[in-house]
Design a protein around this motif. Structure first.
Motif, PDB file in Angstrom:
ATOM      1  N   LEU A   3       0.821  -1.217   0.000  1.00  0.00           N
ATOM      2  CA  LEU A   3       0.000   0.000   0.000  1.00  0.00           C
ATOM      3  C   LEU A   3       0.852   1.264   0.000  1.00  0.00           C
ATOM      4  O   LEU A   3       0.523   2.255  -0.656  1.00  0.00           O
ATOM      5  N   SER A   4       1.952   1.225   0.735  1.00  0.00           N
ATOM      6  CA  SER A   4       2.839   2.391   0.790  1.00  0.00           C
ATOM      7  C   SER A   4       3.421   2.711  -0.581  1.00  0.00           C
ATOM      8  O   SER A   4       3.444   3.877  -1.011  1.00  0.00           O
ATOM      9  N   LEU A   9       2.174   1.787  -3.525  1.00  0.00           N
ATOM     10  CA  LEU A   9       1.081   2.178  -4.425  1.00  0.00           C
ATOM     11  C   LEU A   9       0.617   3.605  -4.155  1.00  0.00           C
ATOM     12  O   LEU A   9       0.296   4.356  -5.091  1.00  0.00           O
ATOM     13  N   ASP A  10       0.599   4.000  -2.895  1.00  0.00           N
ATOM     14  CA  ASP A  10       0.204   5.366  -2.547  1.00  0.00           C
ATOM     15  C   ASP A  10       1.156   6.382  -3.174  1.00  0.00           C
ATOM     16  O   ASP A  10       0.738   7.411  -3.718  1.00  0.00           O
ATOM     17  N   GLY A  11       2.457   6.082  -3.139  1.00  0.00           N
ATOM     18  CA  GLY A  11       3.435   6.974  -3.745  1.00  0.00           C
ATOM     19  C   GLY A  11       3.274   7.076  -5.248  1.00  0.00           C
ATOM     20  O   GLY A  11       3.396   8.162  -5.839  1.00  0.00           O
ATOM     21  N   LEU A  43       0.495   6.616  -7.014  1.00  0.00           N
ATOM     22  CA  LEU A  43      -0.742   7.294  -7.373  1.00  0.00           C
ATOM     23  C   LEU A  43      -0.691   8.792  -7.080  1.00  0.00           C
ATOM     24  O   LEU A  43      -1.405   9.578  -7.711  1.00  0.00           O
ATOM     25  N   LYS A  44       0.156   9.217  -6.145  1.00  0.00           N
ATOM     26  CA  LYS A  44       0.294  10.637  -5.834  1.00  0.00           C
ATOM     27  C   LYS A  44       1.286  11.334  -6.762  1.00  0.00           C
ATOM     28  O   LYS A  44       1.360  12.562  -6.788  1.00  0.00           O
ATOM     29  N   GLU A  57      -3.979   1.519  -9.417  1.00  0.00           N
ATOM     30  CA  GLU A  57      -5.202   1.977  -8.748  1.00  0.00           C
ATOM     31  C   GLU A  57      -6.060   0.781  -8.313  1.00  0.00           C
ATOM     32  O   GLU A  57      -6.591   0.760  -7.188  1.00  0.00           O
ATOM     33  N   TYR A  78      -4.475  -0.977  -5.381  1.00  0.00           N
ATOM     34  CA  TYR A  78      -4.588  -0.137  -4.188  1.00  0.00           C
ATOM     35  C   TYR A  78      -5.990  -0.239  -3.584  1.00  0.00           C
ATOM     36  O   TYR A  78      -6.150  -0.392  -2.360  1.00  0.00           O
ATOM     37  N   GLN A  79      -7.002  -0.192  -4.435  1.00  0.00           N
ATOM     38  CA  GLN A  79      -8.372  -0.308  -3.947  1.00  0.00           C
ATOM     39  C   GLN A  79      -8.615  -1.678  -3.330  1.00  0.00           C
ATOM     40  O   GLN A  79      -9.320  -1.803  -2.318  1.00  0.00           O
ATOM     41  N   SER A 113      -6.701  -1.616   0.100  1.00  0.00           N
ATOM     42  CA  SER A 113      -7.053  -0.596   1.085  1.00  0.00           C
ATOM     43  C   SER A 113      -8.251  -1.041   1.919  1.00  0.00           C
ATOM     44  O   SER A 113      -9.045  -1.898   1.526  1.00  0.00           O
TER      45      SER A 113
END
Length: 599
Positions: free
Chosen positions: A225-226, A228-230, A232-233, A245, A248-249, A252
């Motif tokens: 998740l960490s 993937l968050d980077g 997507l941002k 995405e 990540y969904q 999450s």
């Protein structure tokens, strides 16, 4: 005076000879220049013959190297690499250019001399090449690296190309190529190094995505998740952002994990079989628990077709459900299959209902069909035992008729003869009339008799066969024979009888032994065919989801069609394009009051 005349004559002869040679040299030089001018004008194909003639006539001409170079370019465009290399080799060392070394390197790699080609191309300075030549050099080095198994190095050259002035369509193709390498060709340490080298680029973001996928497969969801968050941002665009995405969904807390729907008869007269299947499936899920691949959403069909159809509709309505396993019984499976096809959700059924997979491309069957059993028996009897004549004694049930029909077709396909086919009501207890019918037209009984019925009926049929002259007739049976009480009820009368099954709990196969041990450790009882079938169906789907955590219903369906030699406890399994499973069934023989595996 005479001496002076002779001397003058000699001088005149020499001068004439020199003048003729000079003319010829001038003529040859002119031909070479004309050929080069023709090539430079854009008529490369027309220039080939005069260029070849010119270098053949004057190989030492100061400008011959230009002709060799022109011919090398032409042969390269034509894909004739050996001819290109021959002309490049004729260019003197002092006349060799970065372009000639580039072409020679491309030719060497293209003809399989990878190391020699790489040695030429690596030292070439990009500043000495034009844009197109830079791409050619890097593409060849990437290709050479892939052929040599140096996948991380190939990514380095692909990234170098992406940083050049490049057409967007070509860039997209390169990123697709790199994606394939990242998915399966790099070790975890190589991925980490690539993430550092390519950070901030589209390729670097794909590296991070692949690291997230591997963390997910290993159960390290926080790390996944960490990353993937980077991704997507980040403002950096890359072709696989939608995949990031989706994962990540999925991981999450806002989204539910993937689920496999299960529709089985857990109440009613088939509840026992449904619960056996479910126990096998739960064992498979327990073994995949560390990966957290998916969960089960279980529904009771009660063997009711309308209920089964409703269960399919409810499960398919949830985006969480990626596939459904079940149902078991024929009519329920038929209704469920039509609904699953309508909802476009993969359905893996256990039903033997004829024509089930013909419903459509979303329907699969992992079961012992009549056709599969019949063809396995026919192969054994005719190809291995050289039998030629066969009788059929079958119950007047749907399954009995279906098995008889499939067996007759399989025997005839292999050139065997069916000498008699006799059916009996399912509740028959006296089989004298039917057995006599098997001998009504022959003085000798058939080589083998196929009886697709259960142990309680076999206990009534088999003891009567010797009395009516069928003691030398081999007995063949379907998977219906495979019940725990077979040997108790009819063992002595079935000596040397052979039948097929999808599972043999006493098999010497290590895969089966390990499954039996794990099952007994959890449930304190031996598994049957139903538990084994449930285990294989669930394990197969969970394996596919573990291999591709980004799967959706369509990609999972496509993956099922591609299954080849899945190592199941019910035999190696593959799916036909029709969705029908093809398995290596077990051939079992009754021998000295026990069962032995023949294959």
């Amino acid at each position: 005076m005479l001496r002076r005349a002779i001397f003058s004559l000699v001088v005149l002869v020499v001068l004439a000879a020199l003048q003729g040679g000079l003319c010829r040299a001038v003529s040859a030089s002119s031909a070479l220049q004309q050929a080069l001018e023709l090539y430079r004008s854009g008529s490369a194909e027309l220039a080939m013959p005069p260029l070849k003639a010119a270098v053949a006539e004057q190989p030492q001409h100061p400008d011959a190297w230009q002709a060799h170079m022109a011919l090398a370019r032409i042969y390269y465009r034509q894909g004739q690499l050996a001819d290109m290399l021959a002309h490049l080799g004729a260019i003197p060392e002092g006349r060799r250019t970065p372009e000639s070394r580039l072409l020679e390197g491309l030719g060497l790699i293209g003809t399989g001399r990878i190391s020699a080609g790489v040695e030429l191309l690596r030292p070439l300075e990009e500043a000495a090449l034009n844009g197109s030549q830079r791409h050619q050099r890097l593409a060849a080095l990437a290709d050479a690296s892939l052929k040599s198994g140096q996948h991380a190095e190939a990514l380095f050259y692909i990234q170098r190309r992406l940083r050049l002035d490049i057409d967007p369509a070509v860039a997209s193709q390169l990123l697709q190529q790199a994606h394939g390498i990242l998915e399966s060709r790099l070790s975890d340490s190589e991925l980490s190094e690539a993430a550092f080298l390519f950070q901030g680029s589209p390729l670097g973001h794909d590296v991070l995505l692949q690291q997230a996928v591997r963390h997910h497969q290993a159960g390290r969801h926080g790390q996944a998740l960490s990353l993937l968050d980077g991704i997507l941002k980040s403002p950096v665009a890359f072709p696989f952002r939608d995949d990031a995405e989706m994962l990540y969904q999925q991981l999450s807390q806002k989204a539910s994990p993937l689920a496999i729907g299960v529709v089985l008869p857990l109440s009613g007269r088939f509840a026992g079989f449904g619960k056996q299947l479910l126990r096998g499936m739960e064992l498979a899920l327990q073994e995949h628990a560390l990966q957290r691949t998916a969960t089960f959403l279980v529904r009771d069909s009660a063997a009711d077709p309308a209920v089964a159809e409703q269960c399919i509709a409810e499960l398919a309505a949830s985006r969480q459900v990626i596939a459904i396993i079940g149902p078991l019984t024929g009519n329920a499976a038929s209704k469920a299959a039509r609904r699953a096809e309508l909802e476009a959700v993969p359905l893996v059924s256990f039903s033997q209902h004829a024509g089930l997979t013909e419903t459509g491309p979303w329907i699969f069957r992992n079961s012992l069909t009549a056709d599969l059993q019949a063809r396995t028996l026919a192969d054994y009897a005719i190809k291995q035992k050289n039998m030629s004549s066969f009788g059929v004694l079958a119950p007047e049930t749907r399954l009995g008729k279906e098995l008889a029909k499939s067996f007759i077709a399989a025997i005839r396909d292999l050139g065997g003869e069916i000498v008699a086919t006799v059916f009996y009501p399912s509740r028959t207890t006296d089989f004298r009339q039917q057995i006599r019918s098997l001998r009504s037209t022959r003085t000798k009984g058939p080589d083998a008799l196929f009886i697709p019925d259960t142990a309680d009926r076999l206990a009534l049929i088999a003891p009567q066969l010797p009395f009516y002259g069928l003691s030398d007739t081999a007995l063949l049976g379907s998977a219906s024979w495979d019940t725990p009480d077979l040997l108790v009820r009819a063992g002595s009368s079935l000596e040397n009888g052979v039948f097929v099954s999808g599972f043999f709990r006493h098999s010497p196969d290590s895969l089966v032994r390990e499954f039996v041990d794990r099952y007994m450790q959890r449930y304190a009882k031996e598994p049957s065919l139903f538990e084994a079938q449930g285990y294989d169906a669930a394990d197969m789907l969970l394996d596919l989801l573990q291999q591709n955590p980004l799967a959706d219903r369509e990609s999972l369906r496509d993956a099922l069609v591609q299954v080849r030699d899945y190592p199941g406890v019910t035999g190696k399994t593959r799916f036909e394009p029709t969705g029908e499973a093809r398995k290596n069934l077990y051939l079992l023989q009754v021998k000295n009051a026990s069962l032995i595996q023949l294959n």
